[in-house]
Every structure is written in structure tokens, then in C-alpha cells.
Design an enzyme around this catalytic site. Structure first.
Site, short mmCIF file in Angstrom:
data_model
loop_
_atom_site.label_atom_id
_atom_site.label_comp_id
_atom_site.label_asym_id
_atom_site.label_seq_id
_atom_site.Cartn_x
_atom_site.Cartn_y
_atom_site.Cartn_z
N LEU A 65 9.87 90.92 90.57
CA LEU A 65 8.61 91.39 91.15
C LEU A 65 7.94 90.19 91.81
CD1 LEU A 65 7.12 93.55 88.23
CD2 LEU A 65 8.33 94.38 90.26
N ASP A 66 7.20 90.44 92.90
CA ASP A 66 6.41 89.38 93.51
C ASP A 66 5.50 88.76 92.45
OD1 ASP A 66 7.54 90.11 95.91
OD2 ASP A 66 5.77 91.17 96.64
#
Length: 220
Positions: A65-66
Site C-alpha cells: 500500500l502507498d
């Protein structure tokens, strides 16, 4: 100008929020502001992977995930589980549901964004829509609720391009609130963090084949 490197990285020190674990997998709720995997410098060593490995030795990364995105992440605890989960992700079998708060009043109640994406190389790691050289990218969206100046939406990425949800929502005129990469100052000031959360993940257990659903409560 190239995009500025990550500076002042000081993620909050908090216990790992474990949603599920067994001998094959561990599922966690990643907080916003924490890298999924370590960066190249010593200052970027703290990450979700490192924290999970402290509690589950040998845990292996399956997806990311970012940094500013929170929510469900799954790690493998065995090589066999890693191979099985990697294959599922390569075949796009897992279903992901995100929740976001975006700027403005989104028109309509549901739809699909179908815009090809590629790296914006002079400004990497930013991405951009490119109809000539971009890779196919599709995102289904559905309105959950509306408020003054913003809309809460459910997002279902059909592909897994870098920053796909952020760029797609920006492209239709509704940037995600708190997005310091793609938003203007008004968007950045509208929230104290990126208002994007990996809410649900559906996939098959790598050992039993059972259909699994994992959910992390939306923190905004």
C-alpha cells in the site's frame, strides 16, 4: 523538476494491528504514514514489513500500500503460501475494496473510470494518464455518502497500477482529500492525512483454498 525525495519520515510507533494470523498468513491493518517496505536509506528502514517480522519471523511481502494509505495488508509465513498468494495477485483474483473521501460533489451514484496510466518520469514516483503509452487501468466507484464539499466513495480497482486510485479520482476532477502528491493546497489542507483506506480484501487461503474476507475499520 524531479519530485522531491521523502523527507522527515517519522512514523508513529504503535503496536501492529493484527487482523488475523495462522501458520500460513498474517493479515494486518497498516497505519497511514508508514511505508509498506523499507526504503533504500537507513532513515527509511521502519516499515510495515519490518514491524510484522518482529512478531512473525520470516513473514514475506505479497503486496504493498502507498505510505499514506492505510488498511488491509497480507503477508505470507511460508514459501508455499507466498507462491500461492503471488499467483492469485498475478491473476487478479483477489478483490479489493477501498474507501475514500474526495473533493467536491461526484456526479451520479456509480460508474467506472477507464484511463491508461504510466509513470510521469520527470516527476517520479508520480503517475499520469497517457492515452498513447499508458497501461490499461480501470476503477469501479460507488457513492457511499455526501457532505458539504466532499463525497465518500467506495473504490474497486480492477487493475493494480501505481497510485491508480489517486490519479483516477484526480482525472475525473475529484482528488482524494489530503493527497500531498496530486492535490493542490486546498486538497492538502482539507485533511490531516490521505483519506484513502484499504477497507476489505477477499482472496483464497493459500493452504485450504477457503474463501476469506478481511476488513479493517475506516479511520476517517
Amino acid at each position: 523538476m524531479p519530485f522531491a525525495p521523502l523527507k522527515n519520515y517519522h512514523p508513529k510507533d504503535a503496536p501492529v494491528a493484527v487482523l488475523y494470523h495462522d501458520d500460513h498468513i498474517v493479515v494486518v491493518d497498516k497505519p497511514s504514514g508508514l511505508l509498506s517496505v523499507a526504503g533504500k536509506s537507513e532513515e527509511l528502514a521502519d516499515c510495515m514489513h519490518a514491524r510484522v517480522r518482529r512478531e512473525f519471523a520470516g513473514a514475506m511481502v505479497i503486496h504493498r500500500l502507498d505510505m499514506d494509505t492505510s488498511g488491509v495488508m497480507i503477508f505470507a509465513r511460508r514459501k508455499s503460501a507466498q507462491r500461492h498468494l503471488n499467483l492469485q495477485f498475478e491473476q487478479r483474483r483477489p478483490q479489493k475494496t477501498y474507501v475514500a473521501r474526495v473533493m467536491g460533489a461526484v456526479g451520479g451514484e456509480a460508474g467506472q473510470i477507464d484511463l491508461p496510466l504510466m509513470g510521469d518520469w520527470p516527476n517520479r514516483p508520480l503517475q499520469k494518464v497517457d492515452h498513447d503509452a499508458g497501461k490499461p487501468a480501470q476503477t469501479d466507484w460507488r457513492v457511499l455518502s455526501r457532505e458539504q464539499g466532499a463525497t465518500r466513495v467506495e473504490l474497486h480497482p480492477k487493475t493494480g497500477r501505481t497510485h491508480q486510485l489517486r490519479v483516477h479520482m484526480l482525472a475525473i476532477g475529484h482528488p482524494i482529500l489530503g493527497d500531498r502528491f496530486y492535490g493542490d493546497q486546498r486538497v492538502i489542507d482539507a485533511a490531516d492525512r490521505l483519506q484513502l483506506h484499504a477497507h476489505r480484501l477477499f482472496l483464497d487461503h493459500p493452504d485450504t483454498g477457503a474463501a476469506l474476507e478481511f476488513c479493517a475499520s475506516v479511520p476517517f
